[in-house]
Write a protein that holds these residues in place. Structure first.
Motif, PDB file in Angstrom:
ATOM      1  N   GLU A  40      35.529  50.670  23.514  1.00 15.61           N
ATOM      2  CA  GLU A  40      35.662  52.128  23.574  1.00 15.61           C
ATOM      3  C   GLU A  40      36.876  52.638  22.798  1.00 15.61           C
ATOM      4  O   GLU A  40      36.846  53.718  22.229  1.00 15.61           O
ATOM      5  CB  GLU A  40      35.764  52.590  25.031  1.00 15.61           C
ATOM      6  CG  GLU A  40      34.508  52.354  25.839  1.00 15.61           C
ATOM      7  CD  GLU A  40      33.349  53.223  25.389  1.00 15.61           C
ATOM      8  OE1 GLU A  40      33.584  54.375  24.976  1.00 15.61           O
ATOM      9  OE2 GLU A  40      32.210  52.740  25.445  1.00 15.61           O
ATOM     10  N   ASP A  41      37.970  51.854  22.801  1.00 14.10           N
ATOM     11  CA  ASP A  41      39.208  52.304  22.172  1.00 14.10           C
ATOM     12  C   ASP A  41      39.371  51.840  20.729  1.00 14.10           C
ATOM     13  O   ASP A  41      40.401  52.056  20.111  1.00 14.10           O
ATOM     14  CB  ASP A  41      40.422  51.874  22.995  1.00 14.10           C
ATOM     15  CG  ASP A  41      40.552  50.362  23.108  1.00 14.10           C
ATOM     16  OD1 ASP A  41      39.594  49.630  22.781  1.00 14.10           O
ATOM     17  OD2 ASP A  41      41.633  49.906  23.528  1.00 14.10           O
ATOM     18  N   GLY A  42      38.366  51.170  20.175  1.00 11.09           N
ATOM     19  CA  GLY A  42      38.453  50.764  18.779  1.00 11.09           C
ATOM     20  C   GLY A  42      37.874  49.396  18.510  1.00 11.09           C
ATOM     21  O   GLY A  42      37.130  48.836  19.315  1.00 11.09           O
TER      22      GLY A  42
ATOM     23  N   THR B  80      42.378  51.497  16.087  1.00  8.72           N
ATOM     24  CA  THR B  80      41.994  52.576  16.984  1.00  8.72           C
ATOM     25  C   THR B  80      41.036  53.523  16.273  1.00  8.72           C
ATOM     26  O   THR B  80      41.374  54.091  15.228  1.00  8.72           O
ATOM     27  CB  THR B  80      43.237  53.344  17.467  1.00  8.72           C
ATOM     28  OG1 THR B  80      44.132  52.420  18.087  1.00  8.72           O
ATOM     29  CG2 THR B  80      42.851  54.427  18.459  1.00  8.72           C
ATOM     30  N   THR B  81      39.836  53.650  16.834  1.00  8.30           N
ATOM     31  CA  THR B  81      38.794  54.472  16.227  1.00  8.30           C
ATOM     32  C   THR B  81      37.693  54.721  17.252  1.00  8.30           C
ATOM     33  O   THR B  81      37.536  53.949  18.196  1.00  8.30           O
ATOM     34  CB  THR B  81      38.189  53.797  14.983  1.00  8.30           C
ATOM     35  OG1 THR B  81      37.176  54.631  14.418  1.00  8.30           O
ATOM     36  CG2 THR B  81      37.589  52.444  15.317  1.00  8.30           C
ATOM     37  N   GLU B  82      36.950  55.770  17.039  1.00 12.68           N
ATOM     38  CA  GLU B  82      35.747  56.013  17.839  1.00 12.68           C
ATOM     39  C   GLU B  82      34.541  55.320  17.207  1.00 12.68           C
ATOM     40  O   GLU B  82      33.447  55.355  17.754  1.00 12.68           O
ATOM     41  CB  GLU B  82      35.484  57.512  17.943  1.00 12.68           C
ATOM     42  CG  GLU B  82      36.540  58.259  18.707  1.00 12.68           C
ATOM     43  CD  GLU B  82      36.300  59.764  18.732  1.00 12.68           C
ATOM     44  OE1 GLU B  82      35.327  60.237  18.117  1.00 12.68           O
ATOM     45  OE2 GLU B  82      37.100  60.460  19.380  1.00 12.68           O
ATOM     46  N   ASN B  83      34.757  54.689  16.055  1.00 15.65           N
ATOM     47  CA  ASN B  83      33.668  54.084  15.281  1.00 15.65           C
ATOM     48  C   ASN B  83      33.744  52.564  15.230  1.00 15.65           C
ATOM     49  O   ASN B  83      33.356  51.957  14.234  1.00 15.65           O
ATOM     50  CB  ASN B  83      33.692  54.641  13.849  1.00 15.65           C
ATOM     51  CG  ASN B  83      33.507  56.133  13.820  1.00 15.65           C
ATOM     52  OD1 ASN B  83      32.529  56.647  14.347  1.00 15.65           O
ATOM     53  ND2 ASN B  83      34.458  56.837  13.231  1.00 15.65           N
TER      54      ASN B  83
ATOM     55  N   GLU C 257      39.532  57.761   7.779  1.00 22.60           N
ATOM     56  CA  GLU C 257      40.342  57.843   8.998  1.00 22.60           C
ATOM     57  C   GLU C 257      41.844  57.903   8.710  1.00 22.60           C
ATOM     58  O   GLU C 257      42.636  58.057   9.620  1.00 22.60           O
ATOM     59  CB  GLU C 257      40.001  56.675   9.928  1.00 22.60           C
ATOM     60  CG  GLU C 257      38.539  56.723  10.329  1.00 22.60           C
ATOM     61  CD  GLU C 257      38.259  56.094  11.662  1.00 22.60           C
ATOM     62  OE1 GLU C 257      39.169  56.024  12.507  1.00 22.60           O
ATOM     63  OE2 GLU C 257      37.101  55.685  11.868  1.00 22.60           O
TER      64      GLU C 257
END
Length: 96
Positions: free
Chosen positions: A52-54, A9-12, A85
Motif C-alpha cells: 500500500e505504501d509503495g 513511496t508511491t501509489e503505483n 513522480e
C-alpha cells in the motif's frame, strides 16, 4: 552475501512491479506473482514487493561491488519508469 533494502513511496507500486518484471524478463530470469517479483541478474538478485505504501525492494549479492551493480540497475530502471513522480535517488539501507 550482502543485502540492502529500500522503499519507493508511491501509489503505483503494483504498476512499477509489473513494469520492471516485464522489462527485465526479456533479458534475465524473472518470477512474478500478484504482489511480488524476483529478478535474477548475474550480479545479484532483486526482490520486489508491492504494498500500500509503495514498492519495497531488497537486493542480495555475493559482494559489495555486485551489490552496488544490482542496486543500480534496479534503481535506474525504476526511476526511468517513474519519471512523472519527480523523486530523487533511493535511500538504501544495508541489512544483515
Amino acid at each position: 552475501m550482502q543485502e540492502a533494502t529500500t522503499r519507493f513511496t508511491t501509489e503505483n507500486g503494483q504498476k512499477y512491479l509489473t513494469q520492471l518484471c516485464k522489462h527485465f524478463a526479456h533479458k534475465i530470469t524473472v518470477a512474478q506473482d500478484d504482489r511480488g517479483g524476483e529478478l535474477k541478474f548475474s550480479c545479484g538478485t532483486g526482490y520486489l514487493q508491492a504494498r500500500e505504501d509503495g514498492l519495497h525492494i531488497r537486493v542480495r549479492s555475493p559482494d559489495d561491488a555486485n551489490l552496488a551493480d544490482t542496486k543500480s540497475v534496479i534503481e535506474d530502471h525504476l526511476l526511468l519508469f517513474a519519471f512523472r513522480e519527480h523523486t530523487g535517488p533511493l535511500h538504501w539501507q544495508a541489512t544483515g
